[in-house]
Design a protein around this motif. Structure first.
Motif, PDB file in Angstrom:
ATOM      1  N   PHE A  75     -10.962 -11.609  18.751  1.00  0.00           N
ATOM      2  CA  PHE A  75     -10.616 -11.684  17.346  1.00  0.00           C
ATOM      3  C   PHE A  75     -10.492 -10.265  16.819  1.00  0.00           C
ATOM      4  O   PHE A  75     -11.360  -9.433  17.083  1.00  0.00           O
ATOM      5  N   CYS A  76      -9.447  -9.983  16.093  1.00  0.00           N
ATOM      6  CA  CYS A  76      -9.309  -8.713  15.385  1.00  0.00           C
ATOM      7  C   CYS A  76      -9.563  -9.015  13.917  1.00  0.00           C
ATOM      8  O   CYS A  76      -8.873  -9.847  13.317  1.00  0.00           O
ATOM      9  N   VAL A  77     -10.582  -8.372  13.356  1.00  0.00           N
ATOM     10  CA  VAL A  77     -10.999  -8.655  11.986  1.00  0.00           C
ATOM     11  C   VAL A  77     -11.094  -7.351  11.201  1.00  0.00           C
ATOM     12  O   VAL A  77     -11.114  -6.267  11.764  1.00  0.00           O
ATOM     13  N   GLY A  78     -11.176  -7.482   9.893  1.00  0.00           N
ATOM     14  CA  GLY A  78     -11.388  -6.327   9.036  1.00  0.00           C
ATOM     15  C   GLY A  78     -12.821  -5.845   9.131  1.00  0.00           C
ATOM     16  O   GLY A  78     -13.707  -6.539   9.648  1.00  0.00           O
ATOM     17  N   SER A  79     -13.059  -4.654   8.631  1.00  0.00           N
ATOM     18  CA  SER A  79     -14.391  -4.050   8.770  1.00  0.00           C
ATOM     19  C   SER A  79     -15.450  -4.754   7.933  1.00  0.00           C
ATOM     20  O   SER A  79     -16.634  -4.590   8.172  1.00  0.00           O
ATOM     21  N   SER A  80     -15.039  -5.557   6.969  1.00  0.00           N
ATOM     22  CA  SER A  80     -16.019  -6.228   6.121  1.00  0.00           C
ATOM     23  C   SER A  80     -16.576  -7.512   6.739  1.00  0.00           C
ATOM     24  O   SER A  80     -17.529  -8.083   6.231  1.00  0.00           O
ATOM     25  N   GLU A  81     -15.994  -7.957   7.845  1.00  0.00           N
ATOM     26  CA  GLU A  81     -16.459  -9.184   8.489  1.00  0.00           C
ATOM     27  C   GLU A  81     -17.767  -8.951   9.228  1.00  0.00           C
ATOM     28  O   GLU A  81     -18.030  -7.875   9.749  1.00  0.00           O
ATOM     29  N   ASN A  82     -18.560  -9.989   9.322  1.00  0.00           N
ATOM     30  CA  ASN A  82     -19.808  -9.965  10.063  1.00  0.00           C
ATOM     31  C   ASN A  82     -19.507 -10.203  11.543  1.00  0.00           C
ATOM     32  O   ASN A  82     -18.997 -11.248  11.916  1.00  0.00           O
ATOM     33  N   GLU A  83     -19.837  -9.212  12.379  1.00  0.00           N
ATOM     34  CA  GLU A  83     -19.512  -9.314  13.804  1.00  0.00           C
ATOM     35  C   GLU A  83     -20.213 -10.488  14.475  1.00  0.00           C
ATOM     36  O   GLU A  83     -19.621 -11.200  15.282  1.00  0.00           O
ATOM     37  N   PHE A  84     -21.455 -10.699  14.130  1.00  0.00           N
ATOM     38  CA  PHE A  84     -22.206 -11.785  14.761  1.00  0.00           C
ATOM     39  C   PHE A  84     -21.721 -13.154  14.296  1.00  0.00           C
ATOM     40  O   PHE A  84     -21.769 -14.125  15.058  1.00  0.00           O
ATOM     41  N   GLY A  85     -21.223 -13.245  13.094  1.00  0.00           N
ATOM     42  CA  GLY A  85     -20.636 -14.504  12.613  1.00  0.00           C
ATOM     43  C   GLY A  85     -19.377 -14.857  13.399  1.00  0.00           C
ATOM     44  O   GLY A  85     -19.173 -16.007  13.778  1.00  0.00           O
ATOM     45  N   ILE A  86     -18.529 -13.862  13.650  1.00  0.00           N
ATOM     46  CA  ILE A  86     -17.317 -14.089  14.436  1.00  0.00           C
ATOM     47  C   ILE A  86     -17.664 -14.394  15.887  1.00  0.00           C
ATOM     48  O   ILE A  86     -17.071 -15.274  16.498  1.00  0.00           O
TER      49      ILE A  86
END
Length: 90
Positions: A75-86
Protein backbone atom coordinates in the motif's frame (compact mmCIF):
# COMPACT_ATOMS: atom_id res chain seq x y z
CA UNK A 1 -5.22 8.39 2.43
CA UNK A 2 -4.46 5.27 0.40
CA UNK A 3 -3.01 6.27 -2.97
CA UNK A 4 -2.00 2.97 -4.57
CA UNK A 5 -2.62 -0.68 -3.80
CA UNK A 6 -0.45 -3.25 -5.57
CA UNK A 7 -0.21 -7.02 -5.24
CA UNK A 8 2.46 -8.82 -7.21
CA UNK A 9 4.23 -12.16 -7.25
CA UNK A 10 7.95 -12.94 -6.95
CA UNK A 11 8.35 -12.77 -10.73
CA UNK A 12 7.41 -9.06 -10.89
CA UNK A 13 4.01 -9.77 -12.41
CA UNK A 14 1.26 -7.59 -10.92
CA UNK A 15 -1.68 -9.60 -9.68
CA UNK A 16 -3.80 -6.61 -8.70
CA UNK A 17 -3.22 -2.89 -8.91
CA UNK A 18 -5.63 -0.19 -7.83
CA UNK A 19 -4.75 3.48 -8.29
CA UNK A 20 -6.91 5.76 -6.18
CA UNK A 21 -5.70 8.82 -8.10
CA UNK A 22 -5.55 9.42 -11.84
CA UNK A 23 -2.20 8.45 -13.43
CA UNK A 24 -1.24 7.77 -17.04
CA UNK A 25 -0.60 4.17 -18.09
CA UNK A 26 3.17 4.77 -18.32
CA UNK A 27 3.25 6.30 -14.85
CA UNK A 28 1.27 3.37 -13.45
CA UNK A 29 3.74 0.88 -14.92
CA UNK A 30 6.68 2.88 -13.55
CA UNK A 31 5.10 2.96 -10.09
CA UNK A 32 4.63 -0.82 -10.17
CA UNK A 33 8.25 -1.40 -11.29
CA UNK A 34 9.70 0.95 -8.66
CA UNK A 35 7.50 -0.52 -5.96
CA UNK A 36 8.62 -4.05 -6.78
CA UNK A 37 12.26 -2.94 -6.85
CA UNK A 38 12.03 -1.22 -3.46
CA UNK A 39 10.09 -3.96 -1.71
CA UNK A 40 11.65 -7.12 -3.16
CA UNK A 41 15.25 -6.19 -2.36
CA UNK A 42 14.51 -5.84 1.36
CA UNK A 43 15.42 -8.64 3.75
CA UNK A 44 12.65 -10.56 5.51
CA UNK A 45 13.88 -9.39 8.93
CA UNK A 46 13.65 -5.63 8.31
CA UNK A 47 10.79 -3.24 8.90
CA UNK A 48 7.95 -3.36 6.39
CA UNK A 49 7.56 0.43 6.33
CA UNK A 50 9.63 2.61 4.03
CA UNK A 51 9.49 6.12 2.73
CA UNK A 52 8.09 6.35 -0.78
CA UNK A 53 10.00 9.53 -1.65
CA UNK A 54 9.20 10.72 -5.15
CA UNK A 55 7.50 7.49 -6.15
CA UNK A 56 4.20 9.19 -6.89
CA UNK A 57 5.39 12.75 -7.18
CA UNK A 58 5.16 13.79 -3.55
CA UNK A 59 7.60 13.70 -0.67
CA UNK A 60 5.18 12.48 1.98
CA UNK A 61 4.48 8.93 0.80
CA UNK A 62 5.04 5.71 2.71
CA UNK A 63 5.17 2.18 1.36
CA UNK A 64 3.74 -0.46 3.64
CA UNK A 65 4.33 -4.03 2.52
CA UNK A 66 3.72 -7.53 3.69
CA UNK A 67 5.07 -10.63 1.93
CA UNK A 68 2.79 -13.64 1.93
CA UNK A 69 3.98 -16.98 0.50
CA UNK A 70 4.69 -15.97 -3.15
CA UNK A 71 2.97 -12.59 -3.20
CA UNK A 72 3.69 -9.09 -1.91
CA UNK A 73 0.91 -6.81 -0.74
CA UNK A 74 1.91 -3.14 -0.91
CA UNK A 75 0.00 0.00 0.00
CA UNK A 76 1.28 3.48 -0.81
CA UNK A 77 -0.25 5.94 1.64
CA UNK A 78 0.20 9.54 2.71
CA UNK A 79 2.36 10.40 5.69
CA UNK A 80 -0.65 11.05 7.91
CA UNK A 81 -1.81 7.42 7.78
CA UNK A 82 -1.19 5.05 10.66
CA UNK A 83 1.30 2.41 9.48
CA UNK A 84 0.09 -0.25 11.87
CA UNK A 85 -3.53 0.33 10.87
CA UNK A 86 -2.66 -0.27 7.21
CA UNK A 87 -0.53 -3.29 8.09
CA UNK A 88 -3.49 -4.68 10.03
CA UNK A 89 -5.68 -4.02 6.98
CA UNK A 90 -3.34 -6.12 4.83
Amino acid sequence: MIKVTVTFNNHRKPQLSKFHQLYSENTQQQIIRETFHLVSKRDENVCKFLEGGLLIGEYDNKLISRPHVISYFVFCVGSSENEFGILDLI
